[in-house]
Write a protein that holds these residues in place. Structure first.
Motif, mmCIF file in Angstrom:
data_model
loop_
_atom_site.group_PDB
_atom_site.id
_atom_site.type_symbol
_atom_site.label_atom_id
_atom_site.label_comp_id
_atom_site.label_asym_id
_atom_site.label_seq_id
_atom_site.Cartn_x
_atom_site.Cartn_y
_atom_site.Cartn_z
ATOM 1 N N SER A 138 0.902 -1.346 -0.103
ATOM 2 C CA SER A 138 -0.022 0.184 -0.024
ATOM 3 C C SER A 138 0.957 1.263 -0.002
ATOM 4 O O SER A 138 1.903 1.045 0.396
ATOM 5 C CB SER A 138 -0.881 -0.060 1.306
ATOM 6 N N GLY A 139 0.242 2.373 -0.370
ATOM 7 C CA GLY A 139 1.114 3.468 -0.433
ATOM 8 C C GLY A 139 2.064 3.865 -1.391
ATOM 9 O O GLY A 139 2.227 3.017 -2.753
ATOM 10 N N HIS A 140 3.137 4.471 -1.221
ATOM 11 C CA HIS A 140 4.338 4.796 -1.801
ATOM 12 C C HIS A 140 5.687 4.671 -1.168
ATOM 13 O O HIS A 140 5.578 4.993 0.077
ATOM 14 C CB HIS A 140 4.223 6.321 -2.381
ATOM 15 N N TYR A 190 7.081 -1.134 -9.494
ATOM 16 C CA TYR A 190 8.327 -0.684 -9.027
ATOM 17 C C TYR A 190 9.408 -0.266 -10.125
ATOM 18 O O TYR A 190 9.421 -0.769 -11.312
ATOM 19 C CB TYR A 190 9.404 -1.857 -8.710
ATOM 20 N N THR A 195 11.497 3.987 -7.010
ATOM 21 C CA THR A 195 10.065 4.469 -6.504
ATOM 22 C C THR A 195 9.222 3.219 -6.520
ATOM 23 O O THR A 195 9.266 2.579 -7.555
ATOM 24 C CB THR A 195 9.368 5.605 -7.264
ATOM 25 N N LYS A 231 -1.165 1.028 -7.091
ATOM 26 C CA LYS A 231 -2.565 1.511 -7.726
ATOM 27 C C LYS A 231 -3.456 0.574 -8.097
ATOM 28 O O LYS A 231 -3.239 -0.231 -9.055
ATOM 29 C CB LYS A 231 -2.046 2.696 -8.692
ATOM 30 N N CYS A 269 1.278 -3.206 -8.376
ATOM 31 C CA CYS A 269 2.327 -2.734 -7.598
ATOM 32 C C CYS A 269 3.474 -2.173 -8.513
ATOM 33 O O CYS A 269 3.984 -3.286 -9.172
ATOM 34 C CB CYS A 269 2.923 -3.279 -6.419
ATOM 35 N N SER A 279 4.845 2.287 -6.086
ATOM 36 C CA SER A 279 3.579 2.637 -5.843
ATOM 37 C C SER A 279 2.631 1.632 -5.895
ATOM 38 O O SER A 279 2.720 0.524 -6.782
ATOM 39 C CB SER A 279 3.266 4.008 -6.603
#
Length: 202
Positions: A136-138, A159, A149, A153, A157, A151
């Motif tokens: 979850s999240g960033h 990467y 980074t 969505k 997921c 994230s």
């Protein structure tokens, strides 16, 4: 041919408290049987390929160990086919999945390292640059010139790790499926590939 972008080896240390484990939604298996999927995409190499050419592969995901706090998986990239005069090879990856992280196992001998980790009663701590998935999240991490980074969505997921020189690596996980996209490049499109899981025909 080596296509892996070098990633720093992590040092393990034992945590004092072990969390209750729940299966990672992005990397899980109902048993230890290998699961195979077809991937399609392109590859490039400025020495023996003119532009990008089609590339196909079979990706095999196998759970090789389970522990009270997670599981360890081996992902192999086999049967790579293209019209390139030099056959591409992609080394297998080993990932540790906890309830909220997917972490790359990046030791000299991953097979032996996996055995040692599987014997631990508590999860090790991991280097930030070895984290390849979250639930979850960033997540953002800078390692000298490398920027990573991650994230989440919807059911994906993503990467992404990149370097100003043009090196990059991209991995996409899908809930209930696992790995669905993998791309890697060395230099300014000097050598690399981009593969996506093929859609099953109904």
């Amino acid at each position: 041919m080596k296509n892996r972008i070098p990633i720093q080896i992590f040092t393990m240390s034992i945590l004092f408290a072990a969390p209750t484990f729940a299966a990672n939604p992005f990397l899980d298996a109902k048993d230890d049987k290998p699961v195979s999927a077809n991937f399609r995409g392109t590859e490039w190499n400025d020495e023996n390929i003119d532009g990008e050419i089609p590339l196909t592969a079979r990706v095999v995901t196998t759970r090789i160990a389970t522990v009270s706090w997670g599981a360890i998986f081996k992902i192999e990239y086999i049967d790579l086919q293209s019209r390139s005069p030099e056959k591409r090879e992609i080394r297998p990856d080993y990932f540790i999945a906890t309830d909220d992280r997917i972490v790359l196992l990046n030791e000299e001998d991953n097979v032996e390292a996996a055995k040692k980790i599987a014997a631990l009663e508590r999860p090790p701590t991991f280097e930030q640059n070895d984290i390849y998935g979250i639930t979850s999240g960033h997540f953002v991490h800078q390692e000298v010139l490398w920027k990573t980074t991650i994230s989440v969505k919807g059911d994906l997921c993503l990467y992404e790790s990149s370097h100003p020189s043009g090196h990059y690596r991209k991995i996409v996980w899908k809930k209930g499926v696992g790995l669905v996209e993998y791309a890697s490049n060395y230099g300014a499109m000097k050598d690399g590939f981009h593969l996506k899981r093929a859609t099953s025909k109904k």
